[in-house]
Design an enzyme around this catalytic site. Structure first.
Site, PDB file in Angstrom:
ATOM      1  N   LYS A 130      -2.208  -1.507  -3.899  1.00 22.63           N
ATOM      2  CA  LYS A 130      -2.884  -0.394  -3.606  1.00 22.63           C
ATOM      3  C   LYS A 130      -2.121   0.775  -3.922  1.00 22.63           C
ATOM      4  CE  LYS A 130      -6.029   1.816  -0.517  1.00 22.63           C
ATOM      5  NZ  LYS A 130      -6.526   1.925   0.858  1.00 22.63           N
ATOM      6  N   TYR A 150     -14.770   0.531  -7.096  1.00 25.83           N
ATOM      7  CA  TYR A 150     -16.102   1.524  -7.022  1.00 25.83           C
ATOM      8  C   TYR A 150     -16.965   1.095  -8.462  1.00 25.83           C
ATOM      9  CZ  TYR A 150     -13.522   3.296  -3.066  1.00 25.83           C
ATOM     10  OH  TYR A 150     -12.758   3.251  -1.866  1.00 25.83           O
ATOM     11  N   LYS A 182       1.296  10.048   5.653  1.00 23.90           N
ATOM     12  CA  LYS A 182       1.396   8.518   5.996  1.00 23.90           C
ATOM     13  C   LYS A 182       2.575   7.977   5.396  1.00 23.90           C
ATOM     14  CE  LYS A 182      -3.746   7.772   6.612  1.00 23.90           C
ATOM     15  NZ  LYS A 182      -4.701   6.936   6.484  1.00 23.90           N
ATOM     16  N   ARG A 193     -10.762   9.922   1.463  1.00 24.13           N
ATOM     17  CA  ARG A 193     -10.848  10.555   2.665  1.00 24.13           C
ATOM     18  C   ARG A 193     -11.520  11.559   2.848  1.00 24.13           C
ATOM     19  NH1 ARG A 193      -4.087  11.008   2.517  1.00 24.13           N
ATOM     20  NH2 ARG A 193      -3.662   8.850   2.638  1.00 24.13           N
ATOM     21  N   GLU A 234       7.483  -6.817   1.499  1.00 28.03           N
ATOM     22  CA  GLU A 234       6.179  -6.897   2.409  1.00 28.03           C
ATOM     23  C   GLU A 234       5.473  -8.008   1.882  1.00 28.03           C
ATOM     24  OE1 GLU A 234       5.409  -5.264   4.343  1.00 28.03           O
ATOM     25  OE2 GLU A 234       6.244  -3.013   4.249  1.00 28.03           O
ATOM     26  N   SER A 273     -10.290   5.042  -5.153  1.00 28.13           N
ATOM     27  CA  SER A 273     -11.235   6.370  -5.172  1.00 28.13           C
ATOM     28  C   SER A 273     -10.816   7.341  -6.276  1.00 28.13           C
ATOM     29  CB  SER A 273     -11.579   7.038  -3.824  1.00 28.13           C
ATOM     30  OG  SER A 273     -10.539   7.334  -3.327  1.00 28.13           O
ATOM     31  N   LYS A 283       0.773  -1.311   0.118  1.00 25.61           N
ATOM     32  CA  LYS A 283      -0.044  -0.042  -0.131  1.00 25.61           C
ATOM     33  C   LYS A 283       0.882   1.220  -0.012  1.00 25.61           C
ATOM     34  CE  LYS A 283      -3.649   2.399   2.639  1.00 25.61           C
ATOM     35  NZ  LYS A 283      -4.645   2.292   3.603  1.00 25.61           N
TER      36      LYS A 283
HETATM   37  C1  PBG Z   1      -7.637   3.382   5.323  1.00 29.19           C
HETATM   38  C2  PBG Z   1      -7.863   3.104   4.076  1.00 29.19           C
HETATM   39  C3  PBG Z   1      -7.845   4.260   2.852  1.00 29.19           C
HETATM   40  C4  PBG Z   1      -8.248   3.570   1.668  1.00 29.19           C
HETATM   41  C5  PBG Z   1      -8.651   2.390   2.084  1.00 29.19           C
HETATM   42  N1  PBG Z   1      -8.533   2.110   3.508  1.00 29.19           N
HETATM   43  C6  PBG Z   1      -7.242   5.602   2.929  1.00 29.19           C
HETATM   44  C7  PBG Z   1      -5.763   5.848   3.487  1.00 29.19           C
HETATM   45  O1  PBG Z   1      -5.166   4.860   3.787  1.00 29.19           O
HETATM   46  O2  PBG Z   1      -5.684   6.842   3.806  1.00 29.19           O
HETATM   47  C8  PBG Z   1      -8.085   4.161   0.338  1.00 29.19           C
HETATM   48  C9  PBG Z   1      -9.245   3.782  -0.551  1.00 29.19           C
HETATM   49  C10 PBG Z   1      -9.607   4.549  -1.670  1.00 29.19           C
HETATM   50  O3  PBG Z   1      -8.931   5.561  -1.985  1.00 29.19           O
HETATM   51  O4  PBG Z   1     -10.382   4.188  -2.703  1.00 29.19           O
HETATM   52  N2  PBG Z   1      -6.439   3.024   5.913  1.00 29.19           N
END
Ligand code: PBG
Length: 327
Positions: free
Chosen positions: A249, A314, A218, A206, A234, A275, A196
């Site tokens: 991701k 989505y 992050k 968010r 990982e 998203s 991720k």
């Molecule tokens: C939370 C989480 C996030 C997403 C899924 N779980 C956001 C982040 O890590 O800030 C993002 C999913 C998306 O953008 O569709 N840990």
């Protein structure tokens, strides 16, 4: 021209193209991420995710009955938590009567054959908006893992078929597996957010949950977009710690990572079509810059071609509808 090979012969018409297509996509391979809100009869449209809504549990349950008809059977649930319920420890994540608890219990009861995926990370519940516990500006690893393992056990007890740690703390897959097994949840599977990345493509998500970090970013836990080798590390760790599926991701800017993980993985590989990737296509289509349906299918097929066994997207209902119609 005297040509022995004329590759165009294999593209002559739809029948030949269908005969030799190397990649396929079915609704059964899709997982639909959905947003939850408190209350009843709620369907709140999301401005930065055109076509997506936050649903109250009663509405979501009806929607699931509808989406089932298109072959969808996997849903990842993301609750929007009121700011007043957030604290530094994200205690609301453990609330037996909280939004996610209620949702899992009701939805599992009403749709026993459907699989529900619960996200394990503190950010929707944390007043700091981080996936772990923050102390003096640092994200604490081991203290966070302890909380995340507790959270995963609760989610399993509420009915989650999968828990999906999206937090990127070290050692959390092993700790969660151990905690689940100790409590007798040996059948609850782990979908690990393995590679991720610290990405700007999470913007609309968010926004939907009002979960952005209050300070900092992050980057001390999510991966650096410049790195690929690290994703293999990982992946090996997550598999050794007991992950049942590993995830990359975001997806679109990371197709090479999907490809690399698929080469070494002993478990299925998922891609999260996040998203921001959804929003790019939706807004471009709205502006008349491209054909939204075609761009969606091309992108989803790209994930499959790269090696993704499953895709969180989505677009799931839209793609499933199109795939069913094409049959
Ligand atoms: C939370 C989480 C996030 C997403 C899924 N779980 C956001 C982040 O890590 O800030 C993002 C999913 C998306 O953008 O569709 N840990």
């Amino acid at each position: 021209m005297k040509l022995i090979s004329r590759p165009r012969r294999n593209r002559k018409n739809q029948q030949i193209r269908d005969l030799i297509a190397e990649t396929s996509l079915t609704p059964q391979q899709l997982i639909y991420p959905v947003f939850l809100c408190e209350g009843k009869a709620q369907e709140q449209a999301l401005k930065t995710l055109p076509g997506q809504c936050r649903y109250s549990v009663d509405v979501l349950s009806k929607k699931i009955s509808h989406w089932k008809e298109f072959g969808l059977s996997h849903f990842a649930l993301f609750p929007q938590i009121d700011e007043s319920k957030k604290d530094p420890q994200g205690k609301e994540a453990l609330n037996e009567n909280g939004l996610l608890a209620q949702a899992l219990k009701q939805l599992k009861d009403q749709h026993p054959e459907i699989s529900f995926i619960a996200d394990v990370a503190l950010d929707p519940y944390s007043s700091d908006g981080h996936d772990g516990v923050v102390k003096n500006g640092q994200i604490l690893n081991d203290e966070s893992v302890e909380l995340l393992a507790k959270m995963a056990v609760k989610q399993a007890a509420w009915g989650a078929d999968w828990v999906a740690p999206s937090d990127m703390m070290d050692g959390r897959i092993g700790a969660i597996r151990q905690a689940l097994d100790q409590e007798g949840f040996t059948e609850t599977a782990i979908l690990a957010y393995t590679a991720k990345y610290a990405s700007s493509f999470y913007g609309p998500f968010r926004e939907a949950l009002a979960s952005a970090p209050k300070a900092g970013d992050k980057k001390t836990y999510q991966m650096d977009p410049r790195n690929a080798q690290e994703a293999l590390r990982e992946a090996r760790l997550d598999m050794a710690e007991g992950a049942d599926m590993i995830m990359v991701k975001p997806g679109l800017a990371y197709l090479d990572i999907i490809y690399r993980l698929k080469q070494i993985s002993e478990v299925p590989v998922a891609a999260y079509n996040v998203s921001g990737e959804y929003a790019m296509i939706q807004f471009a289509a709205q502006a008349g810059a491209l054909d939204g349906d075609q761009a969606m299918m091309e992108m989803l097929m790209g994930f499959r071609r790269a090696g993704a066994d499953t895709i969180l997207t989505y677009f799931a209902p839209m793609a499933a509808k199109l795939l069913m119609a094409a049959k």
